[in-house]
Scaffold this active site. Structure first.
Site, PDB file in Angstrom:
ATOM      1  CG  HIS A 124      19.685 -10.365 -18.262  1.00  8.95           C
ATOM      2  ND1 HIS A 124      19.306 -10.163 -16.954  1.00  8.95           N
ATOM      3  CD2 HIS A 124      18.657 -11.028 -18.846  1.00  8.95           C
ATOM      4  CE1 HIS A 124      18.102 -10.685 -16.763  1.00  8.95           C
ATOM      5  NE2 HIS A 124      17.676 -11.209 -17.892  1.00  8.95           N
ATOM      6  CD  GLU A 125      18.300 -11.732 -22.510  1.00  5.88           C
ATOM      7  OE1 GLU A 125      17.966 -12.928 -22.370  1.00  5.88           O
ATOM      8  OE2 GLU A 125      17.621 -10.786 -22.051  1.00  5.88           O
ATOM      9  CG  HIS A 164      18.183 -15.911 -19.240  1.00  4.06           C
ATOM     10  ND1 HIS A 164      17.480 -16.475 -18.210  1.00  4.06           N
ATOM     11  CD2 HIS A 164      17.846 -14.593 -19.240  1.00  4.06           C
ATOM     12  CE1 HIS A 164      16.743 -15.548 -17.600  1.00  4.06           C
ATOM     13  NE2 HIS A 164      16.954 -14.384 -18.209  1.00  4.06           N
ATOM     14  CD  GLU A 186      15.277 -12.505 -14.729  1.00  6.58           C
ATOM     15  OE1 GLU A 186      14.999 -13.240 -15.698  1.00  6.58           O
ATOM     16  OE2 GLU A 186      15.548 -11.291 -14.845  1.00  6.58           O
TER      17      GLU A 186
END
Lengths: 498, 498
Positions: free
Chosen positions: A262-263, A266, A292
């Site tokens: 997830h990170e 980003h 997101e």
């Protein structure tokens, strides 16, 4: 005052704002990773001091005149036009709220947060009602400084996702809930084996594997790094210094893995912004929702796909041969996609997560619009959970007292970005699939190059060059729409039940 | 301008300077520990920006007027008198050099450093001569802004160790060299077993052991931490955030150990400063020499003592049972105290190290006084090494090109602090021994409590409350003198030969 070269002066000013932002990011990164216990008080003062310095530069009247001067000079390229528009938007957001109001608001937020920390374990929502009443009032006052927005919620949504309206979000969320409720009914009933995910997974091997996959995705660890923290985040500390953090549990390898992916999503977005936009107002992700969407795309649409596990399961079995000795690739794929109704947003699976978000969004909206009173919020929470998830929390601790957001800041705009991100992630991914024949085959071979290149070119490189709405339309051919996301969810969960 | 409360305003100003200093320390700490490769350019700009902000506040005319106002108000306590004196000294040091001169000097230093990085591997000192000529000129100019000092060297020594003179340093160094040369002759001839120190020592066990001993010494890791770096250092990031770094080699466990104990000595000094002095001009170590005395005391006088190894050798054998299976406590004690003539300062043992320092100090002094020309420096280096250490480097790479100091800054004051630290370390330690009967017994039991408490009370807590000279005299009963250090060295090395 003559401005012979407003652009050169602006460039220097933006550079300085970016550098001050990077210093602030380092203070926050260190606070969440390595700061010794006793260092907290100095760090809080350092952060406040730096924020004050940065705010003074960001709201400097001379800077405002430079913006005016560049605008008046005319003869602007499209990039210059958009750069000035974003700079002006940031300047307005920083200058329209009077300093005294910001001070009052921030002090009230601090007091409310402290009260929440005490009241939550005591299940004492009643005590927080007067504080939240004031938070609501201050939130509405903040919105009123921006009278160009139809409602307070429109202001807060626009602040996070430029150009997006409450009406647009309402429409998408309504359609989404209608579709999700029956899907959850069906998916939550499935028998799924998950026992092997609570075996013992040594931490160093988990971290090494997660970082290796993040690098394969395209995260450049020569211009970033991963460290441990309690609440994972991504942060930009410089033009070529974009870091991620993760947490890791010995009894659940999916926690660190999906946090890292997830990170990394980003971070790849920030790392992919075109070089000539960096350290200017266009040098970063364009909005909360689009940001997101990139984290969710890599975490869920890629990272929880059957193709991903076809490519990665062997690696997992090499890293954890005993833990996964009796597990098949198909069982792993099903386990990371299990759907279970729960009361806690942060523990929720991909499907039910959106119902947690929509619930909060609607409560926020009703509070701001005066249709719901703070004193009725706890009951409204229980009623909404009953409707949306068929669950009722045994107390407010797992209900209205669950998330910090309303108690540490404002009411408005705190939650919708999570689900907008999910919706957009599928819309972007469908476009990537259409533009990249054989993409699933790539993923099944552990090759993410074409996907990353396409996203970098289409989504990351432009930074804030287009509005979020324009970017979505340029890349996907249509405005934000829930259909690709619903198609993705139906495809996946019907497949899982087949 | 009325100053009803100069002290309250001063306190706020000092707090802000301390906070800006802490932010700068964090930027530097991260640069040396975790900064990704590609992040270097942004970081350099952030550091320059923050330095500029801090310099502006430190030299603010309004701050100067606050100092004047507090002075004029009179009725000062001794602490207030000394606080103002130190603040005024810092203010003068920051304001007397014109900004343009500082800018020129710093740009020249940057260019010279880059040239050194290229010229060093090519053994090309000639190319650096014109640059060093300018460095020498600028160094002399800088000193000339402080005409109250008799010679440029006096200015640079005072800047590092307030109140100390070149005459004083010359006297101590001359006596020291006379005593050291024959001691080195004798000690370097001894047969010492060191083979076991180049076995394989796993890094995590080395780090854990070093940190455990540092904590036993008294380093508070709740208000600090240790990380890895190329060139170890100690840094204060906040009132209660004092960090150390170390490096570690798998084939030499003494490298990380003594680096950790050295930096822990610096850190305990900073951590021991009295609470009410923190974030004021008195809130830190008093001088370079006294600081180095505390790192050397814990590294050498304690850490290389027979009593230390009596207390710690068992721990080492538990951590490294195979590596130390055939080694006795006495062999370990002798191995960490082996004396060998070498060309490289940073590899030198406790005894020869001072000869490396004295050599550099005398060359610096002669350059500044005009007795030596830069073009003759390389030859003068070889001649001095021949005299002091009986060695001649095969090239300038291991000669005049060895250390960065002259090439990355000024000529003057860069080296003497190391040996002043050694001299003072023994003087303080002799006082500690006199005040703490049975101290060796403590160390042999691995108990450092009484020593740490005594040092904290006597040396650390006062911060900058006394001048370095006054502190030395208060604590040891006499001004800086070389006798305790010579007595310590004689005792140790005669004992080793016995």
């Amino acid at each position: 005052m003559t401005q012979p070269e407003p652009w050169a002066a602006l460039r220097r000013h933006w550079q300085e704002l970016a550098d001050l932002g990077g210093i602030g990011a380092l203070l926050g990164w260190d606070q969440s990773t390595y700061l010794p216990r006793a260092g907290a008080a100095s760090r809080a003062r350092q952060q406040a001091l730096l924020s004050g310095i940065r705010h003074a530069r960001a709201t400097d009247a001379a800077y405002g005149r430079l913006l005016d001067g560049a605008q008046a000079q005319g003869d602007l390229t499209p990039v210059q036009t958009r750069t000035l528009a974003v700079a002006r938007r940031n300047f307005d957001q920083a200058t329209r709220l009077p300093a005294e109001f910001v001070q009052t608001f921030s002090q009230h937020a601090g007091e409310t947060y402290s009260a929440w920390v005490q009241a939550r374990p005591e299940n004492d929502f009643a005590r927080l009602v007067p504080l939240l009443d004031k938070t609501l009032d201050l939130s509405q006052q903040a919105a009123a400084y921006f009278p160009e927005f139809a409602t307070p919620m429109d202001y807060f949504i626009d602040a996070a996702d430029e150009g997006m309206t409450a009406e647009q979000v309402d429409r998408v969320f309504t359609a989404l809930r209608e579709a999700l409720v029956p899907m959850v009914d069906q998916a939550a009933a499935a028998q799924v084996r998950t026992d092997f995910l609570s075996r013992h997974y040594p931490i160093p091997a988990q971290l090494a594997l997660g970082e290796a996959i993040a690098r394969d995705y395209g995260y450049d660890t020569g211009a970033g790094r991963q460290d441990l923290t309690a609440h994972p985040f991504m942060t930009r500390l410089g033009a070529h210094d974009v870091r991620i953090t993760t947490r890791v549990r010995e009894d659940d390898p999916t926690d660190a893995l999906y946090s890292t992916l997830h990170e990394a999503g980003h971070a790849m977005y920030e790392q992919g912004v075109a070089e000539d936009l960096l350290d200017t107002p266009l040098g970063g992700g364009v909005s909360a929702g689009v940001h997101e969407s990139q984290s969710r795309l890599w975490e869920n649409l890629v990272g929880r796909s059957r193709a991903f596990w076809a490519g990665q399961f062997g690696r997992f079995r090499d890293a954890f041969p005993e833990q996964l000795a009796d597990v098949t690739e198909d069982e792993m794929f099903r386990a990371v996609n299990v759907v279970r109704r729960s009361l806690i947003r942060t523990d929720a699976d991909e499907l039910t997560y959106n119902l947690h978000v929509i619930t909060r969004y609607e409560l926020e909206r009703d509070l701001l619009n005066g249709r719901l009173a703070v004193r009725d919020l706890a009951d409204a929470w229980h009623a909404a959970y009953d409707t949306n998830l068929g669950l009722r929390a045994p107390s407010d601790v797992d209900g209205v007292l669950q998330d910090v957001h309303w108690y540490g800041g404002r009411i408005g705009g705190a939650f919708q970005g999570y689900t907008i991100g999910n919706v957009l992630s599928a819309q972007f991914y469908a476009a990537a699939q259409a533009a990249t024949p054989g993409l699933e085959g790539d993923l099944a071979r552990g090759d993410f190059t074409r996907l990353h290149s396409w996203l970098r070119e289409q989504v990351y490189a432009p930074g804030r060059l287009y509005t979020p709405g324009d970017l979505v339309e340029r890349v996907t051919g249509q405005p934000m729409t829930v259909e690709p996301y619903l198609a993705y969810l139906r495809g996946k969960y019907e497949g899982l039940q087949g």
